[in-house]
Design a protein around this motif. Structure first.
Motif, PDB file in Angstrom:
ATOM      1  N   GLY A 114       0.780  -1.235   0.000  1.00 58.04           N
ATOM      2  CA  GLY A 114       0.000   0.000   0.000  1.00 58.04           C
ATOM      3  C   GLY A 114       0.807   1.277   0.000  1.00 58.04           C
ATOM      4  O   GLY A 114       0.249   2.371   0.062  1.00 58.04           O
ATOM      5  N   ILE A 131      -2.514   2.490  -0.539  1.00 57.05           N
ATOM      6  CA  ILE A 131      -3.035   2.173  -1.873  1.00 57.05           C
ATOM      7  C   ILE A 131      -3.490   0.724  -1.869  1.00 57.05           C
ATOM      8  O   ILE A 131      -2.684  -0.198  -1.706  1.00 57.05           O
ATOM      9  CB  ILE A 131      -1.960   2.426  -2.948  1.00 57.05           C
ATOM     10  N   ALA A 132      -4.797   0.517  -2.049  1.00 51.86           N
ATOM     11  CA  ALA A 132      -5.386  -0.817  -1.955  1.00 51.86           C
ATOM     12  C   ALA A 132      -4.963  -1.722  -3.109  1.00 51.86           C
ATOM     13  O   ALA A 132      -4.725  -2.909  -2.915  1.00 51.86           O
ATOM     14  CB  ALA A 132      -6.912  -0.707  -1.892  1.00 51.86           C
ATOM     15  N   ASP A 133      -4.856  -1.173  -4.323  1.00 49.59           N
ATOM     16  CA  ASP A 133      -4.547  -1.992  -5.492  1.00 49.59           C
ATOM     17  C   ASP A 133      -3.296  -1.453  -6.169  1.00 49.59           C
ATOM     18  O   ASP A 133      -3.291  -0.342  -6.710  1.00 49.59           O
ATOM     19  CB  ASP A 133      -5.727  -1.970  -6.475  1.00 49.59           C
ATOM     20  N   ASN A 156      -7.457   5.372  -4.426  1.00 44.84           N
ATOM     21  CA  ASN A 156      -8.264   4.159  -4.314  1.00 44.84           C
ATOM     22  C   ASN A 156      -9.556   4.254  -5.123  1.00 44.84           C
ATOM     23  O   ASN A 156     -10.315   3.297  -5.190  1.00 44.84           O
ATOM     24  CB  ASN A 156      -8.545   3.836  -2.841  1.00 44.84           C
ATOM     25  N   SER A 157      -9.778   5.403  -5.755  1.00 48.36           N
ATOM     26  CA  SER A 157     -10.915   5.576  -6.661  1.00 48.36           C
ATOM     27  C   SER A 157     -10.431   6.184  -7.971  1.00 48.36           C
ATOM     28  O   SER A 157     -11.035   7.099  -8.512  1.00 48.36           O
ATOM     29  CB  SER A 157     -11.972   6.496  -6.022  1.00 48.36           C
TER      30      SER A 157
END
Length: 193
Positions: A114, A131-133, A156-157
């Motif tokens: 992350g 950061i999730a992804d 994250n969006s």
């Protein structure tokens, strides 16, 4: 013999002095130059577009209008921290993407647990949450000449350089720098930071 002071139907014509004529011409020339400069500035420097999505919140909001400086990157290259406007992969049939540059040509990028790493060092910035992804940045990416790695502030969006269909942004695909945000509701108007 004296002239009579009675009614006369002949009027004296007033002559236009050269000083007045000179002043009128200088005003007309000034207005023409101002109109020309306004056209040049708008055409070369400012393009107006809207932010689409929430990927740049809190700096920029969905639907907020911004001005793009097309000229600045003809004189210099984008730097880390610049908010750039680009067409992903040069696709002319898509909307403008607005993202922040986090890495420039020659640097390495990786997202581990992350956290964003540039050149092996963690980026200490309050802008980015965990950061999730990591996307394609799960593995270290070395940016080539004229390649930039961009992220949305609300990462994250955000669909950005982590996405395989966008990847590193080529210098030629960057339209310009987002440099001024216009007022939108409660959002302030002013330069983009």
């Amino acid at each position: 013999m004296r002239k009579s002071k009675g009614l006369s139907f002949y009027r004296r014509r007033k002559k236009i002095s050269t000083a007045i004529l000179h002043e009128i011409l200088s005003y007309v020339l000034g207005i023409a130059i101002a109109a020309f400069l306004a056209f040049v500035i708008v055409y070369f420097v400012g393009i107006r577009t809207s932010v689409i999505g929430v990927s740049m919140e809190p700096a920029l909001y969905n639907g907020q209008e911004i001005l793009i400086n097309r000229f600045i990157y003809k004189l210099s290259n984008p730097k880390a921290g610049d908010v750039v406007v680009f067409l992903p992969n040069g696709n002319q049939n898509t909307h403008y993407y607005v993202k922040r540059v986090v890495a420039v040509p020659g640097e390495t990028v990786q997202i581990m647990e992350g956290i964003l790493y540039v050149n092996g060092a963690p980026v200490e910035d309050d802008t980015y949450d965990l950061i999730a992804d990591a996307g394609i940045a799960e593995h270290e990416i070395k940016l080539g000449n004229d390649e930039y790695f961009v992220l949305g502030d609300n990462c994250n969006s955000s669909e950005d350089s982590r996405s395989g269909n966008i990847g590193a942004v080529a210098r030629d695909d960057i339209v310009g720098k987002a440099w001024f945000k216009l007022s939108e509701g409660s959002n302030s108007m002013g330069p983009i930071k």
